[in-house]
Design an enzyme around this catalytic site. Structure first.
Site, PDB file in Angstrom:
ATOM      1  N   SER A  71      26.225  -1.454  12.888  1.00 48.48           N
ATOM      2  CA  SER A  71      26.553  -1.200  11.488  1.00 48.48           C
ATOM      3  C   SER A  71      27.570  -0.082  11.313  1.00 48.48           C
ATOM      4  O   SER A  71      28.372  -0.115  10.381  1.00 48.48           O
ATOM      5  CB  SER A  71      25.279  -0.863  10.710  1.00 48.48           C
ATOM      6  OG  SER A  71      24.376  -1.947  10.780  1.00 48.48           O
ATOM      7  N   GLU A  72      27.546   0.877  12.199  1.00 46.01           N
ATOM      8  CA  GLU A  72      28.446   2.027  12.076  1.00 46.01           C
ATOM      9  C   GLU A  72      29.830   1.770  12.668  1.00 46.01           C
ATOM     10  O   GLU A  72      30.831   2.099  12.057  1.00 46.01           O
ATOM     11  CB  GLU A  72      27.833   3.261  12.749  1.00 46.01           C
ATOM     12  CG  GLU A  72      26.666   3.870  11.995  1.00 46.01           C
ATOM     13  CD  GLU A  72      27.078   4.648  10.759  1.00 46.01           C
ATOM     14  OE1 GLU A  72      28.229   4.549  10.310  1.00 46.01           O
ATOM     15  OE2 GLU A  72      26.220   5.373  10.240  1.00 46.01           O
ATOM     16  N   SER A  73      29.875   1.204  13.875  1.00 44.27           N
ATOM     17  CA  SER A  73      31.165   1.129  14.583  1.00 44.27           C
ATOM     18  C   SER A  73      31.440  -0.221  15.233  1.00 44.27           C
ATOM     19  O   SER A  73      32.488  -0.380  15.849  1.00 44.27           O
ATOM     20  CB  SER A  73      31.213   2.207  15.668  1.00 44.27           C
ATOM     21  OG  SER A  73      30.306   1.880  16.718  1.00 44.27           O
TER      22      SER A  73
END
Length: 187
Positions: A58-60
């Protein structure tokens, strides 16, 4: 009768091929990299490795060189200030360049999410919201509602609301796609 049997056999072959193709596509959309670091740090810190995968996704999207508009760095998109604080707590050397190292980033991020999970008394939803929006905001939302938890729908920040939903959707997908990747533990 023979046509029906041939048709059913072809349909079964197609479905088998489609299922393998479906999982191949899903694994492209939900990659899994840096498994040794995820295994190692999730086990030593006692965090569900599938949660770490979901946060990284989800972040990267597993891009170790990702940098957000707000300056969050690496796989787990750590703000340099938070990462420095965690490194100090862990008695580790800190430099912003180290945040691009997958093992270092996963260690710092895993420790931080565990800190948030413990802080919010094992309410992983609150911990994930705080991971994105910060503890100050989550604590303010709880205070305003005069409650100890809230539903995802009640998160007032649209970005955080979507982030929490993405993380838990990814979590379920990672558990299914890579069910044999991580040994069962008490996370």
């Amino acid at each position: 009768m023979k046509k029906k049997v041939v048709l059913i056999a072809l349909l079964l072959i197609f479905l088998l091929f489609f299922e393998q193709f479906y999982f191949l596509i899903l694994k492209q959309l939900y990659p899994l990299r840096f498994t040794s670091s995820i295994k190692k740090h999730s086990k030593e810190i006692n965090v569900d490795p599938y949660l770490i995968c979901a946060i990284i996704k989800s972040e990267s999207n597993f891009n170790q060189f990702a940098v957000s508009k707000k300056g969050a760095v690496g796989l787990m998109q750590l703000s340099p200030l938070t990462a420095k604080w965690v490194a100090h707590k862990l008695k580790l050397d800190y430099s912003e360049e180290k945040l691009y190292d997958p093992d270092y980033n996963i260690l710092i991020g895993t420790w931080y999410i565990k800190y948030l999970i413990d802080y919010y008394r094992n309410d992983t939803r609150l911990a994930v919201a705080a991971y994105n929006a910060g503890m100050t905001n989550v604590n303010k939302w709880l205070y305003q509602k005069d409650r100890s938890t809230f539903e995802v729908d009640e998160i007032p920040f649209k970005e955080t609301n979507h982030f929490v939903r993405r993380v838990f959707k990814s979590y379920e997908i990672y558990k299914k796609l890579y069910q044999d990747e991580f040994e069962n533990g008490n996370y």
